[in-house]
Motif scaffolding. Structure first.
Motif, PDB file in Angstrom:
ATOM      1  N   ASP A  14     -10.087  20.043 -31.758  1.00 21.53           N
ATOM      2  CA  ASP A  14     -11.409  19.521 -31.427  1.00 21.53           C
ATOM      3  C   ASP A  14     -11.924  18.675 -32.589  1.00 21.53           C
ATOM      4  O   ASP A  14     -11.257  18.555 -33.634  1.00 21.53           O
ATOM      5  N   ALA A  15     -13.095  18.099 -32.433  1.00 19.64           N
ATOM      6  CA  ALA A  15     -13.665  17.203 -33.449  1.00 19.64           C
ATOM      7  C   ALA A  15     -13.954  17.919 -34.767  1.00 19.64           C
ATOM      8  O   ALA A  15     -13.970  17.287 -35.822  1.00 19.64           O
ATOM      9  N   ALA A  16     -14.143  19.241 -34.718  1.00 21.55           N
ATOM     10  CA  ALA A  16     -14.415  20.011 -35.939  1.00 21.55           C
ATOM     11  C   ALA A  16     -13.135  20.446 -36.653  1.00 21.55           C
ATOM     12  O   ALA A  16     -13.210  21.084 -37.702  1.00 21.55           O
ATOM     13  N   GLY A  17     -11.970  20.125 -36.083  1.00 22.82           N
ATOM     14  CA  GLY A  17     -10.701  20.489 -36.712  1.00 22.82           C
ATOM     15  C   GLY A  17     -10.158  21.842 -36.300  1.00 22.82           C
ATOM     16  O   GLY A  17      -9.183  22.319 -36.877  1.00 22.82           O
ATOM     17  N   ASN A  18     -10.758  22.478 -35.294  1.00 23.84           N
ATOM     18  CA  ASN A  18     -10.244  23.746 -34.780  1.00 23.84           C
ATOM     19  C   ASN A  18      -9.055  23.475 -33.861  1.00 23.84           C
ATOM     20  O   ASN A  18      -9.105  22.559 -33.039  1.00 23.84           O
ATOM     21  N   ALA A  19      -8.022  24.293 -33.989  1.00 28.90           N
ATOM     22  CA  ALA A  19      -6.838  24.160 -33.142  1.00 28.90           C
ATOM     23  C   ALA A  19      -6.917  25.150 -31.989  1.00 28.90           C
ATOM     24  O   ALA A  19      -7.307  26.308 -32.183  1.00 28.90           O
ATOM     25  N   TYR A  20      -6.533  24.690 -30.791  1.00 32.17           N
ATOM     26  CA  TYR A  20      -6.459  25.537 -29.602  1.00 32.17           C
ATOM     27  C   TYR A  20      -5.006  25.551 -29.164  1.00 32.17           C
ATOM     28  O   TYR A  20      -4.399  24.499 -28.965  1.00 32.17           O
ATOM     29  N   ILE A  21      -4.455  26.759 -29.032  1.00 36.51           N
ATOM     30  CA  ILE A  21      -3.023  26.928 -28.803  1.00 36.51           C
ATOM     31  C   ILE A  21      -2.812  27.771 -27.548  1.00 36.51           C
ATOM     32  O   ILE A  21      -3.372  28.866 -27.431  1.00 36.51           O
ATOM     33  N   SER A  22      -2.001  27.269 -26.621  1.00 43.00           N
ATOM     34  CA  SER A  22      -1.733  28.004 -25.383  1.00 43.00           C
ATOM     35  C   SER A  22      -0.579  28.981 -25.572  1.00 43.00           C
ATOM     36  O   SER A  22       0.379  28.700 -26.281  1.00 43.00           O
ATOM     37  N   VAL A  53      -2.410  21.497 -23.283  1.00 40.21           N
ATOM     38  CA  VAL A  53      -3.829  21.522 -23.642  1.00 40.21           C
ATOM     39  C   VAL A  53      -4.219  20.181 -24.254  1.00 40.21           C
ATOM     40  O   VAL A  53      -3.399  19.498 -24.855  1.00 40.21           O
ATOM     41  N   CYS A  54      -5.494  19.838 -24.081  1.00 40.63           N
ATOM     42  CA  CYS A  54      -6.037  18.589 -24.601  1.00 40.63           C
ATOM     43  C   CYS A  54      -7.543  18.749 -24.723  1.00 40.63           C
ATOM     44  O   CYS A  54      -8.173  19.313 -23.830  1.00 40.63           O
ATOM     45  N   VAL A  55      -8.113  18.277 -25.816  1.00 42.65           N
ATOM     46  CA  VAL A  55      -9.559  18.315 -25.968  1.00 42.65           C
ATOM     47  C   VAL A  55     -10.129  16.984 -25.501  1.00 42.65           C
ATOM     48  O   VAL A  55      -9.647  15.921 -25.883  1.00 42.65           O
ATOM     49  N   ASP A  56     -11.145  17.074 -24.661  1.00 42.26           N
ATOM     50  CA  ASP A  56     -11.867  15.892 -24.177  1.00 42.26           C
ATOM     51  C   ASP A  56     -13.349  16.137 -24.434  1.00 42.26           C
ATOM     52  O   ASP A  56     -14.008  16.861 -23.669  1.00 42.26           O
ATOM     53  N   ASN A  57     -13.856  15.572 -25.540  1.00 43.54           N
ATOM     54  CA  ASN A  57     -15.237  15.761 -25.959  1.00 43.54           C
ATOM     55  C   ASN A  57     -15.544  17.239 -26.134  1.00 43.54           C
ATOM     56  O   ASN A  57     -14.998  17.888 -27.001  1.00 43.54           O
ATOM     57  N   ASP A  58     -16.376  17.820 -25.261  1.00 44.98           N
ATOM     58  CA  ASP A  58     -16.798  19.211 -25.411  1.00 44.98           C
ATOM     59  C   ASP A  58     -16.044  20.161 -24.483  1.00 44.98           C
ATOM     60  O   ASP A  58     -16.476  21.270 -24.227  1.00 44.98           O
ATOM     61  N   LYS A  59     -14.880  19.717 -23.996  1.00 43.06           N
ATOM     62  CA  LYS A  59     -14.095  20.540 -23.083  1.00 43.06           C
ATOM     63  C   LYS A  59     -12.638  20.620 -23.541  1.00 43.06           C
ATOM     64  O   LYS A  59     -12.085  19.665 -24.064  1.00 43.06           O
TER      65      LYS A  59
END
Length: 185
Positions: free
Chosen positions: A38-46, A76-82
């Protein structure tokens, strides 16, 4: 840095040196599959075998979302706030609000589809790959258009990269060490 996942770690690579500099073990992981930031640098992992999305923030992992609404998450993919999540089996794309974790279905490719790659195209649409060899462009309203079908020659369409300013879709092959590039119109 370049971040990738193997089946148990978030792997940090120094691009210039061409070396792995650190492996961050994902506690409890069974089959981690994809990562997005995300924009804050947090990683989301499936984790496809546990119906889990981990978040890596501040050097620590947490189970960010575990839900039957995201069964077998893959791409997974970040799109703005989602956070967009592609699932295995039901072949669906779900949007998860990053602030309240509300899950909203967006589109489906149908039973048997394995949504592997997800990207935004810079025009408000999503690019989606089905591992079985199909690529689609989808709108936020759920309308989909087939862009690519490589099922006949047996070429899989796993995760991919999209270079928006060139309208270029780049797909690595899984079994014969090559890249396929397609210009999108």
């Amino acid at each position: 840095r370049l971040y990738v996942v193997d089946r148990a770690n978030l792997v940090e690579i120094d691009i210039e040196a061409g070396k792995i500099v650190k492996k961050h073990p994902v506690p409890g992981a069974r089959f981690i599959n994809d990562v997005a930031f995300d924009a804050a640098g947090n990683a989301y992992i499936s984790d496809s075998q546990q119906h889990v999305i981990y978040r890596f923030a501040g050097g620590k992992f947490e189970v960010w979302l575990k839900s039957d609404e995201i069964r077998s998450p893959n791409g997974v993919c970040v799109d703005n706030d989602k956070l967009l999540i592609g699932t295995i089996g039901e072949g669906a794309i779900k949007a998860v609000d990053l602030s309240d974790k509300k899950v909203t279905p967006i589109a489906g490719l149908g039973s048997g589809a394995v949504i592997d790659g997800l990207r935004v195209d810079g025009e408000g649409n999503y690019l989606v790959s089905d591992y079985n060899g199909r690529g689609f462009r989808g709108t936020p309203a759920g309308k989909k258009t087939k862009l690519l079908d490589t099922t006949v020659p047996g070429k899989f369409c796993a995760d991919f990269e999209y270079i928006a300013d060139k309208n270029l879709l780049i797909i690595p092959s899984l079994y014969d060490n090559r890249l396929m590039a397609y210009k999108l119109k």
